[in-house]
Design a protein around this motif. Structure first.
Motif, mmCIF file in Angstrom:
data_model
loop_
_atom_site.group_PDB
_atom_site.id
_atom_site.type_symbol
_atom_site.label_atom_id
_atom_site.label_comp_id
_atom_site.label_asym_id
_atom_site.label_seq_id
_atom_site.Cartn_x
_atom_site.Cartn_y
_atom_site.Cartn_z
ATOM 1 N N VAL A 70 51.754 63.098 62.657
ATOM 2 C CA VAL A 70 52.072 62.899 64.072
ATOM 3 C C VAL A 70 51.077 63.708 64.889
ATOM 4 O O VAL A 70 50.800 64.869 64.588
ATOM 5 N N THR A 71 50.508 63.091 65.883
ATOM 6 C CA THR A 71 49.536 63.753 66.747
ATOM 7 C C THR A 71 49.463 62.994 68.057
ATOM 8 O O THR A 71 49.826 61.813 68.124
ATOM 9 N N GLY A 72 48.994 63.656 69.106
ATOM 10 C CA GLY A 72 48.946 62.972 70.394
ATOM 11 C C GLY A 72 48.222 63.777 71.449
ATOM 12 O O GLY A 72 47.784 64.916 71.216
ATOM 13 N N TYR A 73 48.104 63.174 72.631
ATOM 14 C CA TYR A 73 47.440 63.840 73.751
ATOM 15 C C TYR A 73 47.965 63.266 75.059
ATOM 16 O O TYR A 73 48.401 62.106 75.122
ATOM 17 N N PRO A 74 47.933 64.049 76.148
ATOM 18 C CA PRO A 74 48.335 63.552 77.456
ATOM 19 C C PRO A 74 47.134 62.917 78.159
ATOM 20 O O PRO A 74 45.983 63.281 77.888
ATOM 21 N N SER A 84 53.965 62.359 87.205
ATOM 22 C CA SER A 84 54.116 61.799 85.870
ATOM 23 C C SER A 84 52.789 61.769 85.136
ATOM 24 O O SER A 84 51.718 61.803 85.751
ATOM 25 N N PHE A 85 52.856 61.714 83.824
ATOM 26 C CA PHE A 85 51.668 61.528 82.997
ATOM 27 C C PHE A 85 52.061 60.670 81.804
ATOM 28 O O PHE A 85 53.248 60.471 81.513
ATOM 29 N N GLY A 86 51.068 60.155 81.115
ATOM 30 C CA GLY A 86 51.310 59.362 79.919
ATOM 31 C C GLY A 86 51.015 60.163 78.673
ATOM 32 O O GLY A 86 49.990 60.850 78.595
ATOM 33 N N LEU A 87 51.895 60.107 77.704
ATOM 34 C CA LEU A 87 51.685 60.764 76.420
ATOM 35 C C LEU A 87 51.319 59.686 75.405
ATOM 36 O O LEU A 87 52.035 58.679 75.269
ATOM 37 N N ARG A 88 50.226 59.889 74.702
ATOM 38 C CA ARG A 88 49.688 58.891 73.774
ATOM 39 C C ARG A 88 49.791 59.468 72.363
ATOM 40 O O ARG A 88 49.184 60.502 72.075
ATOM 41 N N VAL A 89 50.534 58.808 71.510
ATOM 42 C CA VAL A 89 50.916 59.380 70.224
ATOM 43 C C VAL A 89 50.606 58.403 69.098
ATOM 44 O O VAL A 89 50.803 57.189 69.231
ATOM 45 N N SER A 90 50.137 58.952 67.987
ATOM 46 C CA SER A 90 49.993 58.208 66.742
ATOM 47 C C SER A 90 50.805 58.919 65.669
ATOM 48 O O SER A 90 50.753 60.144 65.540
ATOM 49 N N VAL A 137 33.669 61.501 70.703
ATOM 50 C CA VAL A 137 34.815 60.913 70.010
ATOM 51 C C VAL A 137 35.920 60.642 71.023
ATOM 52 O O VAL A 137 36.314 61.532 71.784
ATOM 53 N N ARG A 138 36.433 59.412 71.029
ATOM 54 C CA ARG A 138 37.550 59.062 71.906
ATOM 55 C C ARG A 138 38.592 58.292 71.120
ATOM 56 O O ARG A 138 38.265 57.355 70.379
ATOM 57 N N ALA A 139 39.855 58.655 71.298
ATOM 58 C CA ALA A 139 40.936 57.914 70.649
ATOM 59 C C ALA A 139 41.267 56.650 71.429
ATOM 60 O O ALA A 139 41.461 55.579 70.848
ATOM 61 N N ASP A 140 41.380 56.785 72.753
ATOM 62 C CA ASP A 140 41.678 55.639 73.635
ATOM 63 C C ASP A 140 42.928 54.885 73.198
ATOM 64 O O ASP A 140 42.962 53.650 73.174
ATOM 65 N N TRP A 141 43.999 55.642 72.869
ATOM 66 C CA TRP A 141 45.253 55.011 72.482
ATOM 67 C C TRP A 141 46.036 54.579 73.724
ATOM 68 O O TRP A 141 45.851 55.147 74.804
ATOM 69 N N PRO A 142 46.916 53.613 73.588
ATOM 70 C CA PRO A 142 47.773 53.238 74.717
ATOM 71 C C PRO A 142 48.862 54.289 74.930
ATOM 72 O O PRO A 142 49.151 55.115 74.053
ATOM 73 N N VAL A 143 49.489 54.246 76.096
ATOM 74 C CA VAL A 143 50.582 55.176 76.401
ATOM 75 C C VAL A 143 51.794 54.838 75.531
ATOM 76 O O VAL A 143 52.256 53.705 75.490
ATOM 77 N N SER A 144 52.300 55.849 74.828
ATOM 78 C CA SER A 144 53.512 55.692 74.023
ATOM 79 C C SER A 144 54.758 56.031 74.833
ATOM 80 O O SER A 144 55.834 55.484 74.576
#
Length: 512
Positions: A70-74, A84-90, A137-144
């Motif tokens: 589990v890992t993520g970033y705001p 508000s902010f978006g948290l993006r998690v894998s 390096v960029r993850a560019d994940w969608p907002v979880s």
């Protein structure tokens, strides 16, 4: 840590007097420095009761599991209260939850759970992408998970990602203050956190093969932090937040990237505290902090290697200021070279546009790695009041792993007093680390510890960081009392109007 840099030179030694904090100021007790009441129209102030609210003993991290557990970033470094902010998690888990812990005193528990999310379906995200031109390096994940901070007090936070497998990781976050007037601003250093971050294979120090030559030339906030997720914050910042909140002085919270964009939180601030490792500054941040000093705001530099690298902040795909650019020794490849020398991203002291950091901090970064005793010189200085030290007293291992010194020939404000002068040997070369204090015509006082281990010293002997570098409880008591003296004095407003003036003794220390 800055292996690829060079240093300036000089030798020497000297000594000085004793002065104590003025009696009757009311600063001898934490109760005299409680937080100011809320002022409408200036954002949410930390309520006076927040420091004494019930803490949460279970804030510490459990097992992290494998890197992809589990890992993520705001998608924002910080927000104002209520934004508000978006948290993006894998995660490889079927679901996860998020708990938000605000760091503080809380009767010794050191954090309070402010919010917990519902269970969120988990999903493993694809591998990061790398921008070839800068090896970014960029993850560019969608907002979880969108997160609304309504009701969250200003402060430094650890978001804990909690997978249903039991694995956990931190995400550091700041709910920043809009108004710092009359308060001490704790200035967090996410640009430096990101510079050292090797998640996805590359940082500003090394590429996937571990070589400096393949390092990133720009790093993105659009990716998680490696390891536990908040190593730089935990090592160099958390203990100072806890101490400052325990003292009860009025506090505000911000980051270097926010001050870069908007210096409003610095206006009327009594003090700005730069924490244990704050290496990467934009010219805008430096100009805004310097202007605050010149308007009477005290500055405390509780690390070493501060304001050493000049960086730019550039936009990411979804928001501004999401990329930290620093070409370092490859500065001729920087698009700003040679047309905009003051924006070329390299060491501040180097051409083009050389502007050594000592004109702000009073000290100059010199070397890494080092491990040496901290040696008190001016035992009578107000910053050491109540510590019981005498000139020549030493505290083993407190100087490390990087150090600063007062450097003849470098631009330095004056008058400047050296309060500690610590002999050391770095890579076979004898030198010294210096703690230094100066004041400005505005009345602002500026203190620099000259060692990166200062904030770590607040936890010396506790084993809380998993390592103490050999520092012990005696060192912890000394660093704690000295830091308390500094924060309390600086919380009163311009120290030049309250504290004894520095004695200009640089020449006595560094003769010739």
């Amino acid at each position: 840590m800055t292996r690829e840099t060079t240093a300036w030179d000089a030798p020497g030694l000297g000594r000085r007097r004793f002065l104590v904090l003025c009696a009757g100021t009311g600063l001898g007790t934490a109760a005299a420095c409680t937080a100011s009441p809320s002022r409408p129209g200036h954002g949410v102030r930390r309520p006076e009761s927040e420091r004494d609210a019930p803490g949460s003993a279970d804030w510490r991290l459990g097992a992290t599991g494998p890197p992809d557990a589990v890992t993520g970033y705001p998608d924002r470094v910080s927000v104002l209260p209520g934004e508000s902010f978006g948290l993006r998690v894998s995660t490889t888990a079927a679901s996860f939850r998020v708990s938000a812990f605000r760091i503080g005193w809380y009767d010794g528990r050191q954090a309070r759970r402010i919010w917990t999310s519902r269970r969120i379906p988990g999903r493993a995200r694809p591998a990061p992408r790398v921008l070839a031109a800068t090896r970014t390096v960029r993850a560019d994940w969608p907002v979880s998970l969108p997160v609304d901070t309504t009701g969250w007090p200003e402060g430094a936070y650890l978001l804990r990602l909690e997978a249903d497998t039991g694995h956990q990781r931190y995400v550091p976050f700041v709910v920043r203050s809009a108004d710092g007037a009359g308060r001490t601003v704790l200035l967090h250093a996410p640009a430096t956190w990101q510079a050292y971050n090797r998640w996805g294979g590359a940082s500003l120090y090394a590429g996937a093969n571990g070589a400096y030559a393949t390092r990133s030339l720009a790093v993105s906030f659009d990716r998680p932090y490696e390891g536990v997720g908040a190593e730089k914050f935990l090592t160099y910042e958390r203990a100072l937040v806890v101490l400052a909140e325990r003292l009860g002085i009025p506090l505000a919270y911000s980051t270097g990237t926010d001050v870069h964009r908007d210096p409003g939180v610095l206006r009327g601030a009594h003090a700005v505290v730069c924490l244990g490792h704050d290496e990467y500054w934009t010219p805008e941040q430096r100009a805004h902090v310097t202007a605050a000093r010149d308007a009477g705001t005290n500055l405390a530099f509780l690390g070493a290697n501060t304001c050493f690298r000049r960086v730019r902040l550039e936009d990411g795909p979804d928001a501004g200021d999401r990329t930290v650019v620093c070409y370092k020794t490859s500065y001729r490849a920087d698009p700003c070279y040679p047309s905009a020398p003051a924006r070329v991203t390299t060491d501040y002291r180097l051409p083009p546009g050389a502007d050594p950091e000592s004109s702000l901090t009073g000290v100059l970064y010199e070397g890494y790695p080092v491990d040496a005793p901290y040696v008190v010189r001016a035992a009578d200085h107000w910053v050491y009041e109540g510590t019981g030290v005498r000139a020549g007293d030493a505290f083993a291992h407190l100087v490390g792993v990087e150090y600063d010194r007062v450097t003849p020939g470098a631009p330095t404000p004056g008058p400047l007093e050296i309060t500690a002068h610590s002999p050391l040997v770095c890579e076979g070369r004898p030198s010294h680390s210096d703690s230094a204090y100066y004041t400005t015509p505005s009345g602002a006082g500026v203190f620099a510890t000259g060692t990166m281990r200062w904030v770590e010293g607040l936890l010396a002997g506790t084993g809380e960081l998993g390592r103490d570098h050999g520092m012990d409880g005696r060192t912890r008591a000394f660093v704690t009392r000295t830091t308390e003296n500094l924060l309390r004095m600086f919380a009163r407003g311009p120290a030049g109007r309250h504290a004894p003036p520095p004695r200009a003794d640089t020449r006595a220390v560094y003769r010739g």
